[in-house]
Design an enzyme around this catalytic site. Structure first.
Site, mmCIF file in Angstrom:
data_model
loop_
_atom_site.group_PDB
_atom_site.id
_atom_site.type_symbol
_atom_site.label_atom_id
_atom_site.label_comp_id
_atom_site.label_asym_id
_atom_site.label_seq_id
_atom_site.Cartn_x
_atom_site.Cartn_y
_atom_site.Cartn_z
ATOM 1 N N HIS A 239 0.794 -1.233 0.000
ATOM 2 C CA HIS A 239 0.000 0.000 0.000
ATOM 3 C C HIS A 239 0.827 1.285 0.000
ATOM 4 C CE1 HIS A 239 -3.967 -1.710 0.099
ATOM 5 N NE2 HIS A 239 -3.533 -2.639 0.930
HETATM 6 O O1 RIB Z 1 -3.337 -0.194 6.032
HETATM 7 C C1 RIB Z 1 -2.058 -0.142 5.459
HETATM 8 C C2 RIB Z 1 -1.242 0.916 6.116
HETATM 9 O O2 RIB Z 1 -1.105 0.637 7.498
HETATM 10 C C3 RIB Z 1 0.186 0.997 5.567
HETATM 11 O O3 RIB Z 1 0.622 2.321 5.651
HETATM 12 C C4 RIB Z 1 0.965 0.138 6.511
HETATM 13 O O4 RIB Z 1 2.339 0.534 6.607
HETATM 14 C C5 RIB Z 1 0.267 0.422 7.810
HETATM 15 O O5 RIB Z 1 0.808 1.626 8.332
#
Ligand code: RIB
Ligand code: CA
Length: 312
Positions: A239
């Protein structure tokens, strides 16, 4: 080359790590600061990971002192998701630098003033530092050009049915940022999923030899192994990496301007980003919501990142 002044706010974190590697392979980004925040793991680990990563990559930037817990919500982390130390057990070498004397929120306003309205911020973790900065320094609403966030979802959450992790950790901070009036690009779970990577793509790209092979290979393998073997997912959406790619090259992204608010009070759905996709609220859009990104161009950016680290 016109440089883009930017501050990276993050909670490294395995995917934050890859996103920072991608950013540092783009010399057009003038990375003024990396500001850590508590999130994936406790602040002690996220801050040390940020400091050591900046050192290992060789990013000439400030590393601020960030928020150690959310504004109001209890401090909750995701150690099981990011492994021991937050990097899947990877141990970065000791840093040869120290943290900046200033807090993240003070660095934000200093760099915003210095950039004279050109500063962009990308937030890859809970938005606590940003919310504190906006509250202490309302002038920032006119000084920050754009904020790109890995946050939320127009569909379901990943921490529970409603909430994506970064927003779940600090929903109040998210609401302060989303209602700030600053141009916001929200790369949520659903939009990022358009760039989900299969085993062949993960191994074909991240296992290539380069100066940062150790850490890139380790964290990418950790992410994909967790997703496929532990969670039985067919592919991996990294992500923060997709978000960083959309930040670096917005032309790969398709955004929909929507009115978005964050649920902060419900005992059931606190942390939900309520995205008015069909504009039924009659409220003026305040967030550009990522609907999809061009996967082939995303993958090409990753190949170019690995090439960069074979030469720099
Ligand atoms: O939901 C995904 C996010 O939450 C990403 O930024 C991961 O690093 C966690 O921080
Ligand atoms: Ca993150």
């Amino acid at each position: 080359m016109i440089k883009r002044p930017v501050i990276i706010d993050c909670d490294p974190g395995v995917d934050d790590t890859l996103a920072i590697c991608l950013a540092a392979s783009h010399p057009e980004l003038d990375i003024r600061a990396i500001n850590p925040v508590a999130g994936n793991v406790g602040y002690e680990s996220t801050s040390q990971n940020a400091l050591r990563l900046a050192d290992l990559i060789g990013i000439d930037c400030r590393v601020g002192r960030g928020a150690e817990e959310p504004l109001i919500a209890p401090c909750r982390t995701a150690g099981a998701v990011h492994g021991q130390g937050g990097l899947g057990g990877y141990q970065l070498p000791e840093a040869h630098r120290d943290f900046d004397v200033d807090y993240a929120w003070d660095i934000l306003v200093q760099e915003a003033r210095r950039a004279e309205g050109a500063l962009e911020v990308i937030a890859l973790g809970p938005m606590t530092n940003l919310a504190i900065a906006l509250t202490r320094y309302p002038e920032l609403k006119k000084l920050i050009r754009k904020i790109t966030v890995m946050a939320g979802s127009a569909d379901q959450g990943n921490t529970n049915v409603y909430a994506e992790f970064n927003v779940w950790v600090d929903p109040h901070a998210c609401e302060i940022v989303f209602q700030s009036g600053i141009p916001i690009a929200m790369c949520g779970l659903d939009g990022n999923d358009s760039c989900s990577m299969n085993t062949e793509e993960i191994n074909g790209i991240f296992q290539r030899p380069c100066r940062l092979s150790d850490v890139i290979g380790h964290v990418s393998h950790f992410i994909h192994q967790r997703n496929t073997e532990q969670w039985h997912l067919p592919s991996s959406t990294i992500h923060d990496l997709v978000t960083m790619a959309c930040f670096i090259d917005p032309s790969i992204a398709t955004y929909e301007p929507c009115y978005v608010t964050c649920e902060t009070r419900s005992s059931i759905s606190a942390g939900q980003t309520v995205v008015d996709l069909y504009h039924v609220s009659g409220k003026k859009p305040n967030v550009d919501v990522l609907r999809r990104a061009d996967k082939e161009r995303f993958l090409q950016m990753l190949r170019e990142m690995m090439d960069w680290y074979t030469q720099h």
